[in-house]
Design an enzyme around this catalytic site. Structure first.
Site, PDB file in Angstrom:
ATOM      1  N   HIS A  17       4.767  69.254  -3.172  1.00  0.00           N
ATOM      2  CA  HIS A  17       3.426  68.482  -3.796  1.00  0.00           C
ATOM      3  C   HIS A  17       2.568  69.119  -4.623  1.00  0.00           C
ATOM      4  O   HIS A  17       1.454  68.640  -4.779  1.00  0.00           O
ATOM      5  CB  HIS A  17       3.047  67.591  -2.567  1.00  0.00           C
ATOM      6  CG  HIS A  17       3.730  66.438  -2.069  1.00  0.00           C
ATOM      7  ND1 HIS A  17       3.765  65.025  -2.720  1.00  0.00           N
ATOM      8  CD2 HIS A  17       4.960  66.487  -0.967  1.00  0.00           C
ATOM      9  CE1 HIS A  17       4.918  64.612  -1.972  1.00  0.00           C
ATOM     10  NE2 HIS A  17       5.297  65.187  -1.191  1.00  0.00           N
ATOM     11  N   HIS A 104      11.570  69.979  11.207  1.00  0.00           N
ATOM     12  CA  HIS A 104      11.380  70.547   9.701  1.00  0.00           C
ATOM     13  C   HIS A 104      10.840  72.002   9.832  1.00  0.00           C
ATOM     14  O   HIS A 104      10.706  72.679  10.996  1.00  0.00           O
ATOM     15  CB  HIS A 104       9.898  69.707   9.536  1.00  0.00           C
ATOM     16  CG  HIS A 104      10.473  68.411   8.714  1.00  0.00           C
ATOM     17  ND1 HIS A 104      10.812  67.324   9.441  1.00  0.00           N
ATOM     18  CD2 HIS A 104      10.537  68.070   7.528  1.00  0.00           C
ATOM     19  CE1 HIS A 104      11.226  66.325   8.625  1.00  0.00           C
ATOM     20  NE2 HIS A 104      10.843  66.774   7.463  1.00  0.00           N
ATOM     21  N   ASP A 345      15.601  60.872   1.739  1.00  0.00           N
ATOM     22  CA  ASP A 345      16.984  60.272   1.499  1.00  0.00           C
ATOM     23  C   ASP A 345      17.739  59.973   2.743  1.00  0.00           C
ATOM     24  O   ASP A 345      17.521  60.795   3.740  1.00  0.00           O
ATOM     25  CB  ASP A 345      17.628  61.591   0.799  1.00  0.00           C
ATOM     26  CG  ASP A 345      17.436  61.914  -0.383  1.00  0.00           C
ATOM     27  OD1 ASP A 345      17.958  61.129  -1.671  1.00  0.00           O
ATOM     28  OD2 ASP A 345      16.512  62.737  -0.753  1.00  0.00           O
TER      29      ASP A 345
END
Length: 402
Positions: A17, A104, A345
């Site tokens: 980002h 993550h 996704d």
């Protein structure tokens, strides 16, 4: 590290980002025709928002060449490539101030650096692969132009749904006979006919249903990508620690979400006997060039290419970002519930296809430049024409002076 390669070196930069992502490519050969459209094709195949099977993040991923070319020709100097991030939504990740997301890199990056990107996956995000794909497109253009090399990847399984050759069971061979014809002829045009990027229509429909089912359940599924590299010259690869299959494994397992790599017959080959698995040598053409009758080795022997097709398979886990509520813990260790809001996704393998192809191109390009530097320096030595046949073999030695 953020740099890959020995001679053909690629350094990627950027966070998911941040303002942009991209790369620097060092030692691209001068004199190569190169414009943005040569790179954009692969980036467009990788970009998000391609279908209802991918993340809805709306990024066009338009590349701009910043340096290293003039009038559409490479100068041999570093090539700078930039892709702006347009659809940034850092507010979608405010919950990561409290929770390290399950599976993550939030927690591990914090342990390593003592600080982490406040939104998205930062450098651990798949957006980092934009630089790899851009650089791989340059390498691939050179390989195609000079050697006619072709690199084609496709989705071979999603969850427990797989193409027939993966499910094939035979005590005497790893793959059915038509598998070899398939690898010889499969094209990207055929692969891209379907959004799943599986070239077997019946299997693809089942895969699509499975991905949509996971998406509707706010969940995700994994899968595998198979890749074939055709028309690679023999002699590439560096024993002992930089064998070509080791470099390919390094490249593929550096892609986000990967969990496994196998080359040639892979794990299936362990079920065969030696006489079934061996690849006998045969004369391939009128120039007395040798090749192998079978290709269980996957085009590599002793870590060095033998001129046959290189083929391998890469395993991708289910994407870690899901919208389901998950019981987990805060950074302080307090129990809690997390439901991620970031776009994701439901299955990464359709978009992973060009990433696998690009990393393969980077490996082959670097190995080629290493081998060509060896051959050039060796060609300057006095002739070794008089060495015994046991050293030179029955063919012309590559390093003999002209």
């Amino acid at each position: 590290m953020s740099t890959f390669g020995v001679i053909f070196r690629v350094t990627t930069y950027g966070e998911s980002h941040g303002k942009s992502v991209g790369c620097i490519v060092d030692n691209c050969p001068p004199g190569l025709s190169l414009v943005e459209s040569d790179i954009q094709t692969q980036l467009s195949r990788r970009r998000p928002g391609q279908s209802d099977l991918t993340t809805p993040r709306d990024e066009k991923d338009l590349v701009a060449i910043q340096s290293g070319t003039e009038h559409g020709i490479t100068l041999g100097t570093p090539i700078g490539l930039i892709v702006p991030n347009q659809d940034q939504r850092p507010h979608d990740y405010s919950e990561t101030d409290l929770y390290p997301r399950p599976s993550h890199a939030d927690w591990t990056y914090l342990q390593k650096y003592g600080v982490k990107a406040s939104s998205g996956g930062g450098r651990a995000s798949a957006r980092e692969t934009i630089g790899r794909v851009a650089a791989g497109a340059i390498a691939e253009k050179y390989l195609k132009l000079v050697y006619g090399a072709e690199i084609v990847a496709f989705v071979s399984s999603v969850s427990n749904i797989a193409m027939p050759f993966i499910q094939y069971e035979n005590e005497e061979r790893a793959f059915p006979q038509d598998f070899w014809d398939f690898l010889n002829n499969i094209t990207r045009v055929e692969v891209d006919k379907d959004p799943v990027r599986c070239p077997d229509k019946e299997t693809s429909e089942k895969m699509k249903e499975r991905i949509i089912l996971a998406k509707e359940a706010k969940d995700s599924v994994g899968g595998t990508v198979t890749c074939v590299i055709r028309n690679v010259p023999p002699g590439l690869g560096e024993p002992c620690f930089d064998k070509l299959e080791a470099k390919l494994a390094h490249a593929m397992l550096s892609i986000p979400a990967t969990k496994g790599f196998e080359i040639g017959s892979g794990f299936k080959g362990t079920t065969l006997l030696g006489h079934q698995h061996n690849d006998p040598w045969v004369k391939k053409n009128e120039k007395d060039i040798l090749g192998t009758k079978t290709n269980n080795s996957g085009g590599i022997q002793g870590g060095i290419t033998n001129g046959e097709n290189i083929y391998f398979r890469v395993a991708f886990k289910p994407p870690a970002t899901i919208s389901q509520e998950q019981a987990t813990a805060t950074y302080n260790g307090d129990s809690g519930v997390l439901a991620a809001r970031g776009r994701h996704d439901p299955c990464v393998v359709p978009r992973a296809v060009p990433i696998v192809e690009s990393m393969a191109a980077l490996v082959i390009m670097d190995a080629l430049m290493i081998q060509n530097s060896r051959k050039t320096t060796a060609s300057l030595l006095p002739s070794i024409r008089d060495l015994p046949p046991s050293m030179l073999g029955a063919v012309q030695n590559n390093f003999k002076s002209k």
